[in-house]
Write a protein that holds these residues in place. Structure first.
Motif, short mmCIF file in Angstrom:
data_model
loop_
_atom_site.label_atom_id
_atom_site.label_comp_id
_atom_site.label_asym_id
_atom_site.label_seq_id
_atom_site.Cartn_x
_atom_site.Cartn_y
_atom_site.Cartn_z
N THR A 77 0.85 -1.19 0.00
CA THR A 77 0.00 0.00 0.00
C THR A 77 0.88 1.23 0.00
N LEU A 78 0.81 1.98 -1.08
CA LEU A 78 1.76 3.07 -1.29
C LEU A 78 1.60 4.21 -0.27
N ASP A 79 0.40 4.39 0.27
CA ASP A 79 0.21 5.52 1.18
C ASP A 79 0.96 5.32 2.51
N ARG A 80 1.47 4.14 2.76
CA ARG A 80 2.26 3.90 3.96
C ARG A 80 3.75 4.14 3.72
N TYR A 81 4.09 4.54 2.51
CA TYR A 81 5.50 4.72 2.15
C TYR A 81 5.76 6.15 1.68
N THR A 82 6.95 6.61 1.94
CA THR A 82 7.43 7.85 1.34
C THR A 82 7.85 7.53 -0.09
N VAL A 83 7.42 8.36 -1.01
CA VAL A 83 7.68 8.12 -2.43
C VAL A 83 8.47 9.29 -3.01
N GLY A 84 9.47 8.96 -3.77
CA GLY A 84 10.29 9.98 -4.40
C GLY A 84 10.37 9.78 -5.90
N TRP A 85 10.56 10.88 -6.60
CA TRP A 85 10.88 10.85 -8.02
C TRP A 85 12.34 11.28 -8.19
N PHE A 86 13.04 10.56 -9.03
CA PHE A 86 14.44 10.83 -9.34
C PHE A 86 14.59 10.85 -10.85
N ARG A 87 15.70 11.40 -11.32
CA ARG A 87 15.97 11.37 -12.76
C ARG A 87 17.46 11.19 -12.99
N GLN A 88 17.76 10.64 -14.16
CA GLN A 88 19.16 10.37 -14.50
C GLN A 88 19.40 10.57 -15.98
N VAL A 89 20.46 11.27 -16.26
CA VAL A 89 20.95 11.45 -17.62
C VAL A 89 22.15 10.54 -17.78
N PRO A 90 22.29 9.85 -18.92
CA PRO A 90 23.46 8.97 -19.12
C PRO A 90 24.76 9.69 -18.83
N GLY A 91 25.61 9.03 -18.04
CA GLY A 91 26.90 9.62 -17.71
C GLY A 91 26.88 10.51 -16.48
N ARG A 92 25.70 10.72 -15.91
CA ARG A 92 25.59 11.56 -14.72
C ARG A 92 24.91 10.79 -13.61
N GLU A 93 25.11 11.26 -12.38
CA GLU A 93 24.49 10.60 -11.24
C GLU A 93 22.98 10.84 -11.23
N ARG A 94 22.27 9.87 -10.68
CA ARG A 94 20.84 10.04 -10.50
C ARG A 94 20.59 11.13 -9.46
N GLU A 95 19.63 12.01 -9.74
CA GLU A 95 19.38 13.13 -8.83
C GLU A 95 17.93 13.12 -8.36
N PRO A 96 17.69 13.53 -7.12
CA PRO A 96 16.32 13.61 -6.63
C PRO A 96 15.59 14.77 -7.28
N VAL A 97 14.32 14.56 -7.57
CA VAL A 97 13.48 15.57 -8.19
C VAL A 97 12.41 16.05 -7.21
N SER A 98 11.70 15.11 -6.61
CA SER A 98 10.62 15.47 -5.71
C SER A 98 10.34 14.31 -4.78
N CYS A 99 9.66 14.61 -3.67
CA CYS A 99 9.37 13.58 -2.69
C CYS A 99 8.06 13.90 -1.98
N SER A 100 7.33 12.85 -1.62
CA SER A 100 6.11 12.98 -0.84
C SER A 100 6.24 12.10 0.38
N ALA A 101 6.26 12.71 1.56
CA ALA A 101 6.41 11.95 2.79
C ALA A 101 5.13 11.18 3.11
N SER A 102 5.30 10.04 3.78
CA SER A 102 4.13 9.20 4.07
C SER A 102 3.29 9.75 5.22
N ILE A 103 3.89 10.57 6.06
CA ILE A 103 3.17 11.14 7.19
C ILE A 103 3.31 12.66 7.16
N GLY A 104 2.21 13.34 7.37
CA GLY A 104 2.26 14.79 7.48
C GLY A 104 2.07 15.55 6.19
#
Length: 123
Positions: A28-55
């Motif tokens: 059940t996804l609502d019990r988890y914090t969910v994040g979006w990340f993105r990656q361009v070839p040759g570069r590190e994956r970077e965080p884009v956005s996040c939704s905390a599970s509480i609050g």
């Protein structure tokens, strides 16, 4: 088994919009914090956005603030990333991820990942 699948990527012109979806199965996804990340070839994956599970807390990378919005639809067990006013530098593979801790900090704690969806912003 926790599974995440992204969808909604594609080719869009600069200034356009896309909505990415992250659908979960096996938990059940609502019990988890969910994040979006993105990656361009040759570069590190970077965080884009996040939704905390509480609050209801969210966070955004400075580069996307005011243009991207993260949201949840608990009935559909899905998290969305609405992306507006897209720029060529937003081109990347976008991944969603989940973690059981309730906060958005400590990005290294994300341990369930989807396979990614390609977003290309080009004229």
């Amino acid at each position: 088994q926790l599974q995440l699948v992204e969808s909604g990527g594609g080719l869009v012109q600069p200034g356009g919009s896309l909505r990415l979806s992250c659908a979960a199965s096996g938990f059940t996804l609502d019990r988890y914090t969910v994040g979006w990340f993105r990656q361009v070839p040759g570069r590190e994956r970077e965080p884009v956005s996040c939704s905390a599970s509480i609050g209801g807390g969210t966070d955004y990378a400075d580069s996307v603030k005011g243009r991207f919005t993260i949201s949840r639809d608990n009935a559909k067990n899905t998290v969305y990333l609405q992306m507006n006013n897209l720029k060529p530098e937003d081109t990347a593979i976008y991944y969603c991820a989940a973690k059981s801790t309730w906060y958005c900090q400590r990005k290294f704690e994300f341990n369930a990942w989807g396979p990614g969806t390609q977003v290309t912003v080009s004229s």
